[in-house]
Motif scaffolding. Sequence first.
Motif, mmCIF file in Angstrom:
data_model
loop_
_atom_site.group_PDB
_atom_site.id
_atom_site.type_symbol
_atom_site.label_atom_id
_atom_site.label_comp_id
_atom_site.label_asym_id
_atom_site.label_seq_id
_atom_site.Cartn_x
_atom_site.Cartn_y
_atom_site.Cartn_z
ATOM 1 N N ASP A 54 6.410 -63.122 11.936
ATOM 2 C CA ASP A 54 7.797 -62.991 12.382
ATOM 3 C C ASP A 54 8.419 -61.739 11.786
ATOM 4 O O ASP A 54 8.665 -61.670 10.577
ATOM 5 C CB ASP A 54 8.599 -64.223 11.950
ATOM 6 N N PRO A 55 8.708 -60.705 12.598
ATOM 7 C CA PRO A 55 9.277 -59.470 12.056
ATOM 8 C C PRO A 55 10.654 -59.657 11.429
ATOM 9 O O PRO A 55 11.106 -58.808 10.659
ATOM 10 C CB PRO A 55 9.364 -58.540 13.287
ATOM 11 N N GLN A 56 11.332 -60.746 11.762
ATOM 12 C CA GLN A 56 12.671 -60.982 11.221
ATOM 13 C C GLN A 56 12.655 -61.658 9.857
ATOM 14 O O GLN A 56 13.693 -61.803 9.223
ATOM 15 C CB GLN A 56 13.486 -61.857 12.201
ATOM 16 N N THR A 57 11.481 -62.079 9.416
ATOM 17 C CA THR A 57 11.368 -62.739 8.108
ATOM 18 C C THR A 57 10.980 -61.715 7.059
ATOM 19 O O THR A 57 9.948 -61.043 7.179
ATOM 20 C CB THR A 57 10.319 -63.863 8.148
ATOM 21 N N ALA A 58 11.802 -61.582 6.031
ATOM 22 C CA ALA A 58 11.538 -60.605 4.976
ATOM 23 C C ALA A 58 10.371 -61.054 4.104
ATOM 24 O O ALA A 58 10.093 -62.254 3.968
ATOM 25 C CB ALA A 58 12.782 -60.428 4.112
ATOM 26 N N VAL A 59 9.684 -60.089 3.526
ATOM 27 C CA VAL A 59 8.584 -60.405 2.612
ATOM 28 C C VAL A 59 9.125 -61.190 1.417
ATOM 29 O O VAL A 59 8.463 -62.103 0.900
ATOM 30 C CB VAL A 59 7.866 -59.123 2.146
ATOM 31 N N ASP A 60 10.334 -60.858 0.971
ATOM 32 C CA ASP A 60 10.952 -61.609 -0.134
ATOM 33 C C ASP A 60 11.009 -63.097 0.186
ATOM 34 O O ASP A 60 10.740 -63.945 -0.673
ATOM 35 C CB ASP A 60 12.374 -61.086 -0.399
ATOM 36 N N SER A 61 11.393 -63.433 1.430
ATOM 37 C CA SER A 61 11.516 -64.842 1.830
ATOM 38 C C SER A 61 10.154 -65.529 1.815
ATOM 39 O O SER A 61 10.036 -66.691 1.384
ATOM 40 C CB SER A 61 12.129 -64.939 3.229
ATOM 41 N N ILE A 62 9.137 -64.812 2.279
ATOM 42 C CA ILE A 62 7.795 -65.412 2.306
ATOM 43 C C ILE A 62 7.294 -65.668 0.892
ATOM 44 O O ILE A 62 6.754 -66.732 0.583
ATOM 45 C CB ILE A 62 6.834 -64.482 3.071
ATOM 46 N N VAL A 63 7.496 -64.687 0.014
ATOM 47 C CA VAL A 63 7.038 -64.849 -1.368
ATOM 48 C C VAL A 63 7.832 -65.945 -2.078
ATOM 49 O O VAL A 63 7.296 -66.683 -2.914
ATOM 50 C CB VAL A 63 7.152 -63.510 -2.120
ATOM 51 N N GLN A 64 9.111 -66.085 -1.729
ATOM 52 C CA GLN A 64 9.921 -67.132 -2.347
ATOM 53 C C GLN A 64 9.397 -68.513 -1.955
ATOM 54 O O GLN A 64 9.372 -69.438 -2.776
ATOM 55 C CB GLN A 64 11.375 -66.983 -1.905
ATOM 56 N N ARG A 65 8.976 -68.663 -0.696
ATOM 57 C CA ARG A 65 8.457 -69.953 -0.234
ATOM 58 C C ARG A 65 6.992 -70.158 -0.626
ATOM 59 O O ARG A 65 6.532 -71.300 -0.745
ATOM 60 C CB ARG A 65 8.582 -70.040 1.296
ATOM 61 N N HIS A 66 6.275 -69.060 -0.785
ATOM 62 C CA HIS A 66 4.846 -69.141 -1.129
ATOM 63 C C HIS A 66 4.574 -68.198 -2.298
ATOM 64 O O HIS A 66 3.977 -67.125 -2.130
ATOM 65 C CB HIS A 66 3.990 -68.761 0.080
ATOM 66 N N PRO A 67 4.994 -68.551 -3.499
ATOM 67 C CA PRO A 67 4.892 -67.649 -4.659
ATOM 68 C C PRO A 67 3.470 -67.217 -4.978
ATOM 69 O O PRO A 67 3.261 -66.182 -5.617
ATOM 70 C CB PRO A 67 5.498 -68.475 -5.806
ATOM 71 N N GLU A 68 2.479 -67.968 -4.523
ATOM 72 C CA GLU A 68 1.093 -67.593 -4.806
ATOM 73 C C GLU A 68 0.689 -66.300 -4.085
ATOM 74 O O GLU A 68 -0.301 -65.663 -4.449
ATOM 75 C CB GLU A 68 0.146 -68.720 -4.410
ATOM 76 N N LEU A 69 1.475 -65.892 -3.079
ATOM 77 C CA LEU A 69 1.143 -64.683 -2.327
ATOM 78 C C LEU A 69 1.609 -63.404 -3.035
ATOM 79 O O LEU A 69 1.185 -62.308 -2.664
ATOM 80 C CB LEU A 69 1.758 -64.738 -0.928
ATOM 81 N N GLU A 70 2.490 -63.525 -4.035
ATOM 82 C CA GLU A 70 3.020 -62.330 -4.688
ATOM 83 C C GLU A 70 1.902 -61.478 -5.276
ATOM 84 O O GLU A 70 1.891 -60.250 -5.122
ATOM 85 C CB GLU A 70 4.012 -62.715 -5.785
ATOM 86 N N ALA A 71 0.954 -62.126 -5.928
ATOM 87 C CA ALA A 71 -0.146 -61.380 -6.546
ATOM 88 C C ALA A 71 -1.011 -60.685 -5.492
ATOM 89 O O ALA A 71 -1.591 -59.623 -5.751
ATOM 90 C CB ALA A 71 -1.002 -62.318 -7.397
ATOM 91 N N GLU A 72 -1.085 -61.283 -4.291
ATOM 92 C CA GLU A 72 -1.899 -60.665 -3.235
ATOM 93 C C GLU A 72 -1.216 -59.430 -2.653
ATOM 94 O O GLU A 72 -1.894 -58.482 -2.248
ATOM 95 C CB GLU A 72 -2.185 -61.684 -2.131
ATOM 96 N N PHE A 73 0.102 -59.425 -2.594
ATOM 97 C CA PHE A 73 0.812 -58.261 -2.081
ATOM 98 C C PHE A 73 0.742 -57.092 -3.062
ATOM 99 O O PHE A 73 0.685 -55.934 -2.655
ATOM 100 C CB PHE A 73 2.283 -58.604 -1.801
ATOM 101 N N ASP A 74 0.752 -57.384 -4.354
ATOM 102 C CA ASP A 74 0.694 -56.313 -5.358
ATOM 103 C C ASP A 74 -0.642 -55.585 -5.289
ATOM 104 O O ASP A 74 -1.708 -56.197 -5.415
ATOM 105 C CB ASP A 74 0.885 -56.895 -6.770
#
Length: 473
Positions: A54-74
């Motif tokens: 969803d282009p309207q969903t910010a990466v911040d929102s996704i990481v907030q709901r799925h904190p385990e993804l933060e390390a993968e984005f870094d």
Amino acid sequence: MNEPVPHAVPDDNRRQVLYWRLLARLFDPEEQAGLESVSLAVVEDIGLPPALLDPQTAVDSIVQRHPELEAEFDGLMTPEAEAADRDGGTATEAEAEAEADTGSGGRGARDRAAEVRRAALVSKVLLNVFSTGSGAVSAGQLSRWQGDAGWLERALGCRPGELRSGRGPASDGGLLPALGPELGAIEADLVRRMHLREVLADPALAARLTPSMSLIEQLLRDKNNLSGVALANAKALIRRFVDEVAEVLRTQVEKATVGELDRSVPPKRVFRNLDLDRTIWKNLTNYSPEEERLFVDRLYYRHTVRRTTPQRLVVVVDQSGSMVDSMVNCTILASIFAGLPKVDVHLIAYDTRAIDLTPWVHEPFEVLLRTKLGGGNDGPVAMAMARPKIAEPKNTALVWISDFYEFDRSQPLFEGIEEVHRSGVRFIPVGSVTSSGRQEVNPWFRERFKALGTPVISGHIGKLVHELKTFLT
């Protein structure tokens, strides 16, 4: 026609589907039903949230709901991450060859699956940053884009804001130096599409703005049309940005000390100046093996006093419309050097007229509020104001920041600069001091400065910091 079953689609094809969808959405914001449905099936099958598409969903929102993804984005888009997917993590070459020979698909299959997962995350970041649509932009949309741009910078191994400010890692001929200016251009376009005056008039909306060079440029251009709450919010944003940039530049300036050690002054005999290594070395002849003790008959101390000859910096900045980035950076930089001991800094800004901003050189915020961006260039007017400030030529540096596209007075300006340089003044021409490091300089001036032995230095702020520190040491 039935959609392909996700498990039946090879990993290489899955990755291609995700990237084809990314390209399709970048060039045409309308959904393509086939690509969207297959991409959704792939994302769900590899255990990632559908919100990634969803282009309207910010990466911040996704990481907030799925904190385990933060390390993968870094570090997601760094060469190290690519190599890890390609080479199978910590597998040895022999293990990889053995698995390939047996066709087991163990580690190799997991690596291909990891590449698919990586493609989904990369696509999310790139789509959010580079697909910005058209039409008016709200403060919330700008804030969301800035957040997504920060995640792209993190994915590339930088801190949020580093690429856009030009202070991130630079690799010769690599992606990062080229990407920073493009991000800045996108942000500038978003700011232009925002109804900035209405946003500034609403404290709640203004509080959502993150100060950036693009935003500061618009505020400086429009400040005379603002009043009341809007003007107060604009000033607060400018001050925040000035403070943030000043903190970074101050660190760069303070990394090098000013002046050589003055060995004619005896070192101060206090404990913090004690040179322990030298003291031990010089007294080794007094060591007693029987008593296992070192008898010290002389202490040695480090010299800390430095020669500090008073220096004068005259900084002349072109404040025409194309030079706003330089104006902001240089006023801040001038204030930092003005705070160093025994450094006398003078600041002049000019377009078709010149203004002496020296009384406010310690307050870059006040300097910026007094600038008027726009108009042409009349360098001889600025030179006429700068010359009286040169009391001791050999003890003076004249830093001239401009693109040198003069208002039909190129020859008089060059003749004035040449005369000043031959008098002994250290002349430092700078094409422009931009966050990105980009510069455009009038070729006529560039060639003559080179022949004069004072070539135009790179437009990156770090080069000017180095030149000024060299002059002061």
